[in-house]
Design an enzyme around this catalytic site. Structure first.
Site, PDB file in Angstrom:
ATOM      1  N   LYS A 153       0.742  -1.319  -0.067  1.00  0.00           N
ATOM      2  CA  LYS A 153       0.002   0.092   0.051  1.00  0.00           C
ATOM      3  C   LYS A 153       0.941   1.344  -0.031  1.00  0.00           C
ATOM      4  O   LYS A 153       2.113   1.157   0.186  1.00  0.00           O
ATOM      5  CB  LYS A 153      -0.959  -0.077   1.307  1.00  0.00           C
ATOM      6  CG  LYS A 153      -0.342   0.319   2.581  1.00  0.00           C
ATOM      7  CD  LYS A 153      -1.442   0.888   3.588  1.00  0.00           C
ATOM      8  CE  LYS A 153      -1.584   2.080   3.517  1.00  0.00           C
ATOM      9  NZ  LYS A 153      -0.701   2.765   4.706  1.00  0.00           N
ATOM     10  N   HIS A 183       0.031  -4.939   5.883  1.00  0.00           N
ATOM     11  CA  HIS A 183       0.456  -5.574   6.950  1.00  0.00           C
ATOM     12  C   HIS A 183      -0.314  -6.183   8.053  1.00  0.00           C
ATOM     13  O   HIS A 183       0.068  -6.907   8.819  1.00  0.00           O
ATOM     14  CB  HIS A 183       1.647  -4.864   7.179  1.00  0.00           C
ATOM     15  CG  HIS A 183       1.565  -3.585   8.248  1.00  0.00           C
ATOM     16  ND1 HIS A 183       1.308  -2.618   7.566  1.00  0.00           N
ATOM     17  CD2 HIS A 183       1.845  -3.447   9.544  1.00  0.00           C
ATOM     18  CE1 HIS A 183       1.192  -1.512   8.710  1.00  0.00           C
ATOM     19  NE2 HIS A 183       1.562  -2.107   9.698  1.00  0.00           N
ATOM     20  N   GLU A 221      -2.405   6.050  17.540  1.00  0.00           N
ATOM     21  CA  GLU A 221      -0.814   6.327  17.627  1.00  0.00           C
ATOM     22  C   GLU A 221      -0.652   7.489  18.356  1.00  0.00           C
ATOM     23  O   GLU A 221      -1.166   8.541  18.362  1.00  0.00           O
ATOM     24  CB  GLU A 221      -0.484   6.478  15.953  1.00  0.00           C
ATOM     25  CG  GLU A 221      -0.749   5.082  15.405  1.00  0.00           C
ATOM     26  CD  GLU A 221      -0.001   5.302  13.924  1.00  0.00           C
ATOM     27  OE1 GLU A 221       1.097   5.088  13.747  1.00  0.00           O
ATOM     28  OE2 GLU A 221      -0.748   5.815  12.991  1.00  0.00           O
ATOM     29  N   ASP A 240      -4.884   6.536   4.625  1.00  0.00           N
ATOM     30  CA  ASP A 240      -3.516   5.899   5.245  1.00  0.00           C
ATOM     31  C   ASP A 240      -4.018   4.762   5.898  1.00  0.00           C
ATOM     32  O   ASP A 240      -3.214   3.803   6.088  1.00  0.00           O
ATOM     33  CB  ASP A 240      -2.826   7.047   6.015  1.00  0.00           C
ATOM     34  CG  ASP A 240      -1.540   6.354   6.525  1.00  0.00           C
ATOM     35  OD1 ASP A 240      -0.605   6.089   5.517  1.00  0.00           O
ATOM     36  OD2 ASP A 240      -1.087   6.579   7.749  1.00  0.00           O
ATOM     37  N   HIS A 245      -6.105  -0.884   6.558  1.00  0.00           N
ATOM     38  CA  HIS A 245      -6.113  -1.700   7.676  1.00  0.00           C
ATOM     39  C   HIS A 245      -7.354  -1.748   8.594  1.00  0.00           C
ATOM     40  O   HIS A 245      -7.677  -3.000   8.834  1.00  0.00           O
ATOM     41  CB  HIS A 245      -5.026  -1.038   8.671  1.00  0.00           C
ATOM     42  CG  HIS A 245      -3.805  -0.810   8.129  1.00  0.00           C
ATOM     43  ND1 HIS A 245      -3.343  -1.396   7.099  1.00  0.00           N
ATOM     44  CD2 HIS A 245      -2.877   0.316   8.283  1.00  0.00           C
ATOM     45  CE1 HIS A 245      -2.065  -1.060   6.686  1.00  0.00           C
ATOM     46  NE2 HIS A 245      -1.777   0.023   7.300  1.00  0.00           N
ATOM     47  N   LYS A 345      -3.364  10.349  14.771  1.00  0.00           N
ATOM     48  CA  LYS A 345      -2.133  10.379  15.092  1.00  0.00           C
ATOM     49  C   LYS A 345      -1.879  11.340  16.312  1.00  0.00           C
ATOM     50  O   LYS A 345      -2.898  12.145  16.476  1.00  0.00           O
ATOM     51  CB  LYS A 345      -1.235  10.945  14.127  1.00  0.00           C
ATOM     52  CG  LYS A 345      -1.039  10.346  12.641  1.00  0.00           C
ATOM     53  CD  LYS A 345       0.069   9.493  12.563  1.00  0.00           C
ATOM     54  CE  LYS A 345       0.286   8.890  11.113  1.00  0.00           C
ATOM     55  NZ  LYS A 345       0.855   7.442  11.176  1.00  0.00           N
TER      56      LYS A 345
END
Ligand code: BG6
Length: 508
Positions: A153, A183, A221, A240, A245, A345
């Site tokens: 990605k 991932h 995060e 993102d 995900h 984030k």
């Protein structure tokens, strides 16, 4: 366990960050764990004019920075001998004859029977061109071996670009030779969602609209954008994290039992979930999607800059560093059950988890400690860190009366295995080496995820007055995200690093 056949591993775009940070450490860990095939070599290919010797030295430095590398003098030497380098203009079709020649030489030297994986560690705009060049040079097939391609990605920028990348890849490789990495699917704890659901009889009867009130998926995060401001500013949290995900996590939680554990059986079921997501139009985007961007703050004596002050970010950027959405899956199992998904984030902790909130009992007999009647049972599936499972139950407080208190039944992976869980890339690389695509995303699922996200992107682009809320770095995102959750007694769970703790205050 399936056999890992002898093969070459070719990394195209091999002088970049991904190779040194993820791919080579994963390959080295597999080497140490003796999971690589007997006959095996790595060929790094990119524009930079390294020699093999120089390339090995640069990778050695990267490996010495990781625990396995620091420990292993001889092992490191042994692994380094398997690495080769070829400088090549990867976008120029003329150069692929040289690549073919080098592959033939290494194939001969290592007796790899023509088997080869091409790992594209290039920007996605080059996927089509590189695949085309491999195809024109006749490298996508081999008379006695197999050829596979792995791409990473971001897989496109919107639905249209994802379709175009898919088309370009499929012009050169059949679907079963293409491995698209997300991932998250390589994480042990993500695979455990399926095992938890389908190897325990007690969950499945409850796993539906009759017993589940809502589901929360959080990926928080504490870091900011670090040195990726340039990339991130053109992407944002929705593209993102959520498009890939988090929609994959949702699909794993919501899927029907697959007929068997095989790539297509599982991928058919996750695709159906994505196809059932109720489309969002402008009015729903306004009500069901909250976006935010972190502002500067000081926290426990430390100063945090705002997103707009980060390197590579435009000073007037409108890119979201936080997004929360409410989605519905319109099928028989999940009709009217909200799925709340958020990611951001510079939040207070690094935590990814899924919380399944079960419906309360129909009749409220007991009073909870804090004067509440009944609380919902929650099953928390912790993806990272402190990986594990937590079930929240009500129990009687000893003593007079029938006061009830929330208690935790918890399982931690650390109690099951001593070593840290293997890194996602190790698992995914071995799977591809074995030809097992179960944990890779299929092209149709990627397009379907973009189909869910595209209307949000369009609504934001066409209606700049849709608010972008500021939130101070180190907080749980815009307060407006709380209003997404239906029902007065419900809020997001505010998780901490430890699975069993929750509350508003964690360390940044
Ligand atoms: C990547 C995103 O795909 O996933 C990053 O591009 C993000 O922005 C990362 O930080 C999170 O992955 P993990 O495994 O650390 O949760």
């Amino acid at each position: 366990m399936k056999v890992v056949e002898d093969q070459l591993f070719v990394i195209i775009g091999a002088s970049g960050d991904l190779t040194a940070r993820k791919l080579i450490p994963a390959l080295f860990a597999l080497y140490v764990r003796k999971l690589l095939p007997e006959h095996f070599a790595v060929l790094g290919v990119s524009r930079t004019a390294h020699t093999t010797e120089h390339y090995r030295q640069s990778l050695r430095k990267a490996l010495e920075g990781i625990p396995e590398g620091r420990a292993g003098g001889d092992r490191l030497d042994g692994f380094m001998k398997l690495i080769y380098y070829l400088p090549l203009e990867t976008s120029d079709p003329q150069c692929y004859g040289d690549l073919g020649k080098r592959l033939a030489e290494l194939g001969e030297q290592y007796q790899t029977s023509g088997n080869c994986i091409f790992y594209l560690a290039t920007p996605p705009v080059l996927f089509g061109r590189v695949a085309g060049n491999l195809h024109t040079a006749g490298l996508t097939r081999h008379p006695s071996g197999w050829r596979r391609i792995i791409v990473e990605k971001p897989f496109g920028y919107d639905l249209q670009s994802a379709r175009s990348i898919n088309r370009q890849l499929l012009d050169c490789f059949p679907e079963d030779q293409i491995y698209r990495i997300d991932h998250y699917l390589g994480k042990e704890t993500v695979q455990n969602i399926m095992v938890t659901r389908f190897s325990n009889g007690i969950f499945e009867p409850l796993w539906n609209r009759n017993y589940v009130n809502h589901v929360e998926i959080t990926s928080a995060e504490n870091l900011g954008v670090e040195n990726r401001g340039g990339y991130y500013d053109g992407s944002g949290a929705l593209r993102d994290m959520l498009q890939n995900h988090l929609l994959q996590l949702m699909a794993m939680v919501a899927m029907e039992p697959p007929t068997r554990i095989s790539a297509n059986a599982i991928r058919n079921e996750t695709l159906k979930v994505l196809q059932s997501v109720r489309p969002l139009r402008l009015p729903e985007v306004e009500k069901q999607v909250i976006r935010g961007q972190y502002t500067g703050s000081s926290y426990r004596g430390k100063q945090y800059i705002s997103y707009r002050q980060e390197k590579g970010v435009r000073a007037d950027s409108h890119t979201e560093t936080y997004v929360a959405v409410k989605l519905f899956i319109d099928n028989w199992r999940w009709g009217q059950v909200p799925f709340y998904i958020r990611t951001g984030k510079r939040l207070p902790a690094r935590v990814t988890e899924i919380v399944v909130h079960f419906r309360p009992t129909p009749h409220k007999l007991f009073c909870f400690d804090e004067g509440r009647f009944n609380a919902d049972n929650q099953l928390v599936i912790r993806i990272q860190p402190d990986e594990g499972l937590l079930l929240k139950l009500g129990m009687k407080v000893p003593g007079a009366g029938f006061n009830v208190q929330d208690v935790n039944l918890d399982f931690h992976y650390a109690d099951l295995v001593r070593e840290p869980l293997p890194e996602a890339y190790q698992r995914l690389i071995v799977d591809c080496m074995q030809g097992d695509a179960t944990l890779f995303t299929r092209g149709d699922a990627i397009e379907q995820s973009w189909d869910i996200v595209d209307p949000i992107l369009r609504a934001w682009a066409d209606n700049p007055d849709i608010p972008l809320h500021g939130y101070p770095a180190g907080t749980w995102g815009p307060a407006q995200a709380d209003s997404l959750i239906e029902g007065e007694s419900y809020t997001w769970r505010y998780p901490c690093r430890n699975l069993v703790d929750d509350g508003l205050y964690c360390e940044l």
